[in-house]
Scaffold this motif. Sequence first.
Motif, PDB file in Angstrom:
ATOM      1  N   THR A   6       0.815  -1.266  -0.005  1.00 51.61           N
ATOM      2  CA  THR A   6       0.145   0.062  -0.069  1.00 51.61           C
ATOM      3  C   THR A   6       0.847   1.341   0.126  1.00 51.61           C
ATOM      4  O   THR A   6       1.519   1.780   0.999  1.00 51.61           O
ATOM      5  CB  THR A   6      -0.791  -0.217   1.316  1.00 51.61           C
ATOM      6  N   THR A  20      -4.090   1.264  -3.150  1.00 50.64           N
ATOM      7  CA  THR A  20      -4.854   1.651  -1.721  1.00 50.64           C
ATOM      8  C   THR A  20      -4.913   0.558  -0.764  1.00 50.64           C
ATOM      9  O   THR A  20      -4.693  -0.713  -1.249  1.00 50.64           O
ATOM     10  CB  THR A  20      -5.963   2.244  -2.165  1.00 50.64           C
ATOM     11  N   SER A  21      -5.334   0.992   0.266  1.00 50.14           N
ATOM     12  CA  SER A  21      -5.579  -0.199   1.469  1.00 50.14           C
ATOM     13  C   SER A  21      -6.857  -0.799   0.922  1.00 50.14           C
ATOM     14  O   SER A  21      -7.001  -2.096   1.261  1.00 50.14           O
ATOM     15  CB  SER A  21      -5.950   0.802   2.841  1.00 50.14           C
TER      16      SER A  21
END
Length: 517
Positions: free
Chosen positions: A336, A341-342
């Motif tokens: 990440t 992204t997460s």
Amino acid sequence: MSVLRNTLTQSSWTFGSRILGFARDLVILAKLGAGPVADAFFTALMFPNLFRRVFAEGAFAQAFVPAYARTMEAEGEEAARKLAEETLRGLLAVTVGLVIVAQVAMPWIMLLLHGGYRNDPVHFPLAILLTQITMPYLAFMALAALLSGVLNSAGRFGMSAGAPTLLNLCLLAAAFMGSDNYAVAQSLAIAVTVAGALQVALLWYGVSRQKVRLSIGLPKITPGVKRVAALAIPGTIAASGMQINIVVSQALASFEAGAKSWLYSADRLYQLPLGLVGVAVGLAILPRLARAARASDEGDSRDIMDNGIGLAMALTVPAAAALMAAPFLFVDSFFTRGDFTSDDAALTAQALFHFGWGVPAFVLIKVLAPGFFAREDTRTPMNFSLISVVVNTVLGAGLFFFLKSQGVYGFPGLAIATSTAAWINVILLFATLKRRDWYNPGPELLKRLVSVILASSALGALLWYLASISGQISEVALDSKFVGAIVISLAGAAAYLVFAVLFGAIRLSDMKGALRR
């Protein structure tokens, strides 16, 4: 040069290459993120990864190296050089022909490999272009595998083991070129082909230093080439089963935007134990199994297989436990950043969990197949490999579209299918070895496997707990998720060593003996 030195040389370069590859993937994912451009590039990277694993880690070398070594012993250096040259010419003709056909047919090939984007006027042509740029790597990789075989036969392991690092270095450099992710993707594709040319140039120089003079010319189908091909073709297909399954999964994943990127990210993590353990153990036991088979020493064959399986599982089952206990922790901490992204990490973790329980099977295939190769039976593993491809295709497609029909992501079904197909392959290999009386595991192995499972279960429970408090650990670890994950990984490795000794999964005497061998 001693066996220990050869092994340490190979392992050190392999480990270094894997670390560089991991850094490469961190940068690429940060630059491209998870989306249509990344999906196009990872489609283009499928062929280089497939042929690198098939030729460099597959059965081609297992067919060529023994034939080259036997020819040198029986007929001398000139005859061995001639065999290498004839094989090189034939291999080059076949692979260059495949590259040319693929370049012309790429729009239609992409309908199979990237069909989910077929109506996308931007990203479908991008996938075609990037794959056309990377395709010459196929020919370069085939030549590199043959040249590495010549060097290894001469006891020179450093250059052949180090050559793959050139790919990682080229991709790392290319990732920083380009003003947007489209330009970066094209730079990365060009870097793949450049790296292939550099690898061949380096290995050609290494072979020349051994005074083995090879030349490129018109191919001839000689008895020596036929002998190599008879073993290499079915053996290579057998070694390709898992890689073909990955390609099939990636093709289905194209019908879900971002899925290729999530599967690729998961692949980079679960491939680490396969590359470091499965391939290494498989290559280590093959020559000893071949000698035992020629001597009809079934007791020695069983001991070699028991030791290989026991060692592989002692190192692989805990890796599987870790990937299943804390998949999000590892993906989020390592990948990440930038455009990844997460949310992408959470989706990648779903695939990684299901690949995790397949990891022991992926490794066992590499360990059980030498039981056939040692007896010059490459067709049986090939047949089982093809069965696994059918299972993976049917089950993967069924699960993928069923899950999508339920309104959820379908790509986890592809990971489930890949792991299931691998376990079916293992069952077929083991059952056939046992039925032919080529291998019957001893009671000590069964006891050791139970110990490994107990120690790995304890490790999984510990990592699950540490993952639940990873936020607090990161706060005291330089306030970094990455550093926190490294701390947790090191703690898990130390804990497993304790658990393994307590439960009897690993004995210090065995480790010393394996190192001496």
